[in-house]
Design an enzyme around this catalytic site. Structure first.
Site, PDB file in Angstrom:
ATOM      1  N   ARG A 187       0.060   4.408  -0.437  1.00 26.10           N
ATOM      2  CA  ARG A 187      -0.670   5.666  -0.297  1.00 26.10           C
ATOM      3  C   ARG A 187      -0.206   6.463   0.921  1.00 26.10           C
ATOM      4  O   ARG A 187      -0.003   5.915   1.993  1.00 26.10           O
ATOM      5  CB  ARG A 187      -2.171   5.404  -0.205  1.00 26.10           C
ATOM      6  CG  ARG A 187      -2.759   4.834  -1.470  1.00 26.10           C
ATOM      7  CD  ARG A 187      -4.209   4.455  -1.299  1.00 26.10           C
ATOM      8  NE  ARG A 187      -4.379   3.335  -0.368  1.00 26.10           N
ATOM      9  CZ  ARG A 187      -5.551   2.823  -0.034  1.00 26.10           C
ATOM     10  NH1 ARG A 187      -6.660   3.342  -0.539  1.00 26.10           N
ATOM     11  NH2 ARG A 187      -5.625   1.799   0.795  1.00 26.10           N
TER      12      ARG A 187
ATOM     13  N   ASP B 248       0.866  -1.175   0.000  1.00 26.89           N
ATOM     14  CA  ASP B 248       0.000   0.000   0.000  1.00 26.89           C
ATOM     15  C   ASP B 248       0.904   1.226   0.000  1.00 26.89           C
ATOM     16  O   ASP B 248       1.537   1.538   1.011  1.00 26.89           O
ATOM     17  CB  ASP B 248      -0.925   0.009   1.215  1.00 26.89           C
ATOM     18  CG  ASP B 248      -2.045   1.036   1.096  1.00 26.89           C
ATOM     19  OD1 ASP B 248      -1.848   2.049   0.392  1.00 26.89           O
ATOM     20  OD2 ASP B 248      -3.116   0.832   1.704  1.00 26.89           O
TER      21      ASP B 248
END
Length: 202
Positions: A133, A131
């Site tokens: 982000r 991930d």
């Protein structure tokens, strides 16, 4: 303190004109990504000091636009529009396709998933973050909008944690529905198991 400032506010009718939303652009983001704030005034009465309902929604072309069954992104966006249009608040539409790895890399990860790897294993095999982000930009957008306290519409505890770390008071976590189908059940179960998403399956 964030360097982000509001650039433009434009009213746009969405849902075939049934819903009015204010789209907000920003100055000061050096990433080159065009993140957008979307404000919904709300259709039901609320107190002057009510806390806005906020959804951080990472862009998903396949889900948001084409209704892909491999994820739940399109359904989550639809749910967010319905709920925030009623209660009042913001969708922050973040240009973070594929949990930050980009569209082409996401398609490569899908090909690996078709061979039996889960969504996180596939990213790792591509030498990409599971991930990638950073939700700090969402905190900066909220600060530019004058919002310091939110009710966060999410099943992802990392979104709340990152907002808190960047100075946003998360007053409440409001779970979304579980949009499960025959194509995405394994994907959702993996998110719950490996990233502690608060998903309850029937």
């Amino acid at each position: 303190m964030s360097d982000l400032t509001i650039k433009r506010r434009v009213m746009i009718p969405v849902r075939a004109g049934d819903v009015m939303a204010e789209f907000i652009s920003f100055n000061g983001d050096d990433s080159g990504k065009e993140h957008i704030g979307i404000f919904f005034e709300g259709t039901k009465a609320k107190a002057d000091n009510s806390i806005p309902l906020v959804r951080l929604h990472s862009e998903c072309l396949t889900g948001d636009v084409f209704g892909s069954g491999r994820c739940d992104c399109g359904e989550q966006l639809d749910e967010a529009i319905d709920r925030i249009n009623e209660e009042g608040g913001y969708i922050l539409y973040l240009r973070q396709e594929g949990r930050g790895i980009g569209l082409y890399a996401k398609l490569e990860a899908y090909a690996l998933q078709d061979q039996g790897y889960d969504t996180y294993q596939a990213n790792e095999m591509l030498h990409l973050p599971d991930d990638g982000r950073d939700f700090g930009i969402a905190a900066e957008m909220l600060q530019a909008l004058g919002v310091s306290k939110v009710r966060l519409l999410t099943n992802n505890p990392d979104k709340a944690q990152q907002l808190i770390e960047h100075g946003i008071d998360v007053a409440e976590l409001v779970p979304t529905k579980v949009h499960v189908n025959q194509h995405n059940r394994s994907y959702l179960e993996t998110k719950a198991k490996r990233k502690q998403h608060t998903l309850k399956f029937d």
